[in-house]
Design a protein around this motif. Structure first.
Motif, PDB file in Angstrom:
ATOM      1  N   LEU A 157      11.012 -13.754  28.805  1.00 31.54           N
ATOM      2  CA  LEU A 157      11.519 -14.706  27.958  1.00 31.54           C
ATOM      3  C   LEU A 157      12.788 -14.194  27.325  1.00 31.54           C
ATOM      4  CD1 LEU A 157      11.150 -17.502  26.933  1.00 31.54           C
ATOM      5  CD2 LEU A 157       9.569 -16.881  25.310  1.00 31.54           C
TER       6      LEU A 157
ATOM      7  N   ALA B 179      20.842 -16.769  29.284  1.00 25.84           N
ATOM      8  CA  ALA B 179      21.083 -17.880  29.099  1.00 25.84           C
ATOM      9  C   ALA B 179      22.228 -17.993  27.760  1.00 25.84           C
ATOM     10  CB  ALA B 179      19.998 -18.862  28.652  1.00 25.84           C
TER      11      ALA B 179
ATOM     12  N   LEU C 159      23.876 -26.317  22.434  1.00 27.78           N
ATOM     13  CA  LEU C 159      22.845 -25.672  23.203  1.00 27.78           C
ATOM     14  C   LEU C 159      22.736 -24.380  22.841  1.00 27.78           C
ATOM     15  CD1 LEU C 159      23.732 -27.200  26.542  1.00 27.78           C
ATOM     16  CD2 LEU C 159      21.950 -27.882  25.284  1.00 27.78           C
TER      17      LEU C 159
ATOM     18  N   LEU D  78      20.369 -24.216  20.054  1.00 23.79           N
ATOM     19  CA  LEU D  78      18.863 -24.390  20.474  1.00 23.79           C
ATOM     20  C   LEU D  78      18.205 -23.165  21.171  1.00 23.79           C
ATOM     21  CD1 LEU D  78      18.964 -28.135  21.885  1.00 23.79           C
ATOM     22  CD2 LEU D  78      17.742 -27.076  20.028  1.00 23.79           C
ATOM     23  N   THR D  79      19.108 -22.507  21.820  1.00 19.62           N
ATOM     24  CA  THR D  79      18.725 -21.031  22.426  1.00 19.62           C
ATOM     25  C   THR D  79      18.234 -20.181  21.299  1.00 19.62           C
ATOM     26  OG1 THR D  79      20.838 -20.372  22.956  1.00 19.62           O
ATOM     27  CG2 THR D  79      19.290 -21.662  24.762  1.00 19.62           C
TER      28      THR D  79
ATOM     29  N   ILE E 138      14.949 -21.063  19.987  1.00 21.25           N
ATOM     30  CA  ILE E 138      13.839 -20.714  20.838  1.00 21.25           C
ATOM     31  C   ILE E 138      13.675 -19.171  20.759  1.00 21.25           C
ATOM     32  CG2 ILE E 138      13.343 -20.439  23.418  1.00 21.25           C
ATOM     33  CD1 ILE E 138      14.789 -22.846  23.952  1.00 21.25           C
TER      34      ILE E 138
ATOM     35  N   PHE F  27      16.842 -26.571  15.033  1.00 24.58           N
ATOM     36  CA  PHE F  27      16.879 -27.835  15.569  1.00 24.58           C
ATOM     37  C   PHE F  27      17.777 -28.778  14.592  1.00 24.58           C
ATOM     38  CE2 PHE F  27      15.055 -32.093  14.679  1.00 24.58           C
ATOM     39  CZ  PHE F  27      15.306 -32.541  15.987  1.00 24.58           C
TER      40      PHE F  27
ATOM     41  N   THR G  35       9.269 -21.771  29.821  1.00 22.70           N
ATOM     42  CA  THR G  35      10.555 -21.807  28.690  1.00 22.70           C
ATOM     43  C   THR G  35      11.748 -20.807  29.397  1.00 22.70           C
ATOM     44  OG1 THR G  35       8.950 -21.884  27.024  1.00 22.70           O
ATOM     45  CG2 THR G  35      11.418 -21.428  26.566  1.00 22.70           C
TER      46      THR G  35
ATOM     47  N   VAL H 186      15.327 -22.558  30.455  1.00 23.97           N
ATOM     48  CA  VAL H 186      16.290 -22.362  29.779  1.00 23.97           C
ATOM     49  C   VAL H 186      17.543 -21.615  30.435  1.00 23.97           C
ATOM     50  CG1 VAL H 186      17.097 -20.375  28.343  1.00 23.97           C
ATOM     51  CG2 VAL H 186      15.585 -21.730  27.487  1.00 23.97           C
TER      52      VAL H 186
ATOM     53  N   ILE I  76      17.263 -27.361  28.420  1.00 22.28           N
ATOM     54  CA  ILE I  76      17.041 -26.586  27.312  1.00 22.28           C
ATOM     55  C   ILE I  76      16.104 -27.349  26.275  1.00 22.28           C
ATOM     56  CG2 ILE I  76      18.485 -25.319  25.515  1.00 22.28           C
ATOM     57  CD1 ILE I  76      20.673 -24.678  27.411  1.00 22.28           C
ATOM     58  N   LEU I  77      16.458 -28.705  26.275  1.00 24.91           N
ATOM     59  CA  LEU I  77      15.564 -29.322  25.460  1.00 24.91           C
ATOM     60  C   LEU I  77      14.168 -29.434  25.536  1.00 24.91           C
ATOM     61  CD1 LEU I  77      17.973 -32.397  24.297  1.00 24.91           C
ATOM     62  CD2 LEU I  77      17.138 -30.569  23.036  1.00 24.91           C
TER      63      LEU I  77
ATOM     64  N   ALA J 198      12.891 -26.837  27.419  1.00 26.07           N
ATOM     65  CA  ALA J 198      12.370 -25.734  27.001  1.00 26.07           C
ATOM     66  C   ALA J 198      11.960 -25.568  25.628  1.00 26.07           C
ATOM     67  CB  ALA J 198      13.510 -24.590  27.481  1.00 26.07           C
ATOM     68  N   SER J 199      12.938 -25.932  24.624  1.00 23.71           N
ATOM     69  CA  SER J 199      12.478 -26.071  23.441  1.00 23.71           C
ATOM     70  C   SER J 199      11.051 -26.523  23.079  1.00 23.71           C
ATOM     71  CB  SER J 199      13.462 -26.401  22.592  1.00 23.71           C
ATOM     72  OG  SER J 199      13.402 -26.365  21.234  1.00 23.71           O
TER      73      SER J 199
ATOM     74  N   CYS K 236       8.470 -24.681  24.276  1.00 26.21           N
ATOM     75  CA  CYS K 236       8.176 -23.422  23.368  1.00 26.21           C
ATOM     76  C   CYS K 236       7.488 -23.765  22.177  1.00 26.21           C
ATOM     77  CB  CYS K 236       9.483 -22.711  23.101  1.00 26.21           C
ATOM     78  SG  CYS K 236       9.611 -21.323  22.100  1.00 26.21           S
ATOM     79  N   PHE K 237       7.998 -24.781  21.447  1.00 24.41           N
ATOM     80  CA  PHE K 237       7.616 -25.111  20.124  1.00 24.41           C
ATOM     81  C   PHE K 237       6.277 -25.765  20.037  1.00 24.41           C
ATOM     82  CE2 PHE K 237      11.946 -24.536  18.923  1.00 24.41           C
ATOM     83  CZ  PHE K 237      11.763 -23.406  17.867  1.00 24.41           C
TER      84      PHE K 237
ATOM     85  N   HIS L 293      10.355 -33.577  18.686  1.00 22.23           N
ATOM     86  CA  HIS L 293      11.440 -34.125  17.919  1.00 22.23           C
ATOM     87  C   HIS L 293      12.977 -33.752  18.689  1.00 22.23           C
ATOM     88  CE1 HIS L 293      11.024 -30.334  15.316  1.00 22.23           C
ATOM     89  NE2 HIS L 293      11.437 -30.040  16.421  1.00 22.23           N
ATOM     90  N   GLU L 294      12.817 -32.759  19.561  1.00 21.43           N
ATOM     91  CA  GLU L 294      14.070 -32.600  20.398  1.00 21.43           C
ATOM     92  C   GLU L 294      14.610 -33.798  21.018  1.00 21.43           C
ATOM     93  OE1 GLU L 294      11.541 -30.405  20.094  1.00 21.43           O
ATOM     94  OE2 GLU L 294      12.529 -28.383  19.339  1.00 21.43           O
TER      95      GLU L 294
END
Lengths: 93, 135
Positions: free
Chosen positions: A6, A13, A50, A53-54, A57, A65, B15, B19, B57-58, B60-61, B64-65, B75-76
């Motif tokens: 990950l 990414a 983006l 956002l990464t 993560i 966010f 994830t 991503v 990507i959203l 993946a988020s 993940c969360f 909420h993404e």
């Protein structure tokens, strides 16, 4: 093991997103006309969102966010303003 | 790297795949912006990043969360809805502005104004033009 997968895929990414931003930045600087520059600025804020956002993560923090949400809202407004400016020569008529 | 040790394996792998997919699609869109020749071709390329680049990507988020918090966190989706609504609005306004600017400069590569407009102009002044005057 999966944690390392990950971590490295998120880093890859982020590198790809930075490369995409570099492509758009080249087009912003060298773009033949103003509409190309506005188009690529519009795509650059999506890339920045983006990227944030990464980062969220990667760190597992929910603060990123909200930053991404603010960027997506304000980027839309600025792109609309620039497109209106290209159309009419003024933003507010 | 604190959060990844707490993720279960399926969530971490999902994830990672999402991503990478989203970032790769965004990069493909950016390269397309470099390679296409005219503005009206170029305006299609970044939508690759704003549709499935953002979507993956959203997702993946979200995965993940949700796995980190052990409850669904969605909420993404707000960002996804917002980008999906605003991108066509921006790009259509920009394309119309570009078309207007090209027409003002008499660029031969853009189509002329619509048939409806031309027909109404002809209907307003039918005598002027191709018919020779009688008598």
């Amino acid at each position: 093991m999966t944690a390392a997968i990950l971590l490295w895929s998120v880093i890859a990414a982020q590198a790809m997103l930075v490369a995409a931003m570099a492509c758009y930045a080249y087009r912003v600087i060298r773009g033949p006309r103003a509409q190309d520059r506005v188009l690529c600025l519009d795509a650059m804020y999506v890339c920045a969102m983006l990227l944030i956002l990464t980062i969220g993560i990667r760190t597992g923090s929910a603060i990123y966010f909200e930053a991404a949400l603010i960027i997506s809202v304000l980027g839309f407004v600025s792109s609309i303003a620039l497109a209106k400016f290209l159309m009419r020569g003024e933003v507010i008529e | 790297m604190t959060p990844a040790e707490n993720l279960p394996a399926w969530a971490a792998l999902l994830t990672a795949v999402l991503v990478l997919l989203g970032a790769a699609l965004t990069l493909v869109g950016a390269i397309g912006t470099l390679r296409f020749g005219s503005f009206f071709e170029r305006v299609h390329a970044p939508t690759l990043g704003t549709s499935w680049g953002t979507g993956a990507i959203l997702l993946a988020s979200v995965v993940c969360f949700s796995a980190l918090g052990s409850r669904p966190i969605v909420h993404e989706i707000m960002i996804g809805v917002f980008i999906t609504i605003t991108t066509p609005v921006t790009l259509m306004l920009l394309a119309r502005a570009a078309l207007y600017r090209d027409r003002v400069e008499d660029d031969a590569n853009v189509p002329p104004r619509t048939m409806l407009r031309r027909r109404s102009v002809n209907a307003a002044a039918p005598e002027s033009g191709d018919e020779p005057p009688r008598g």
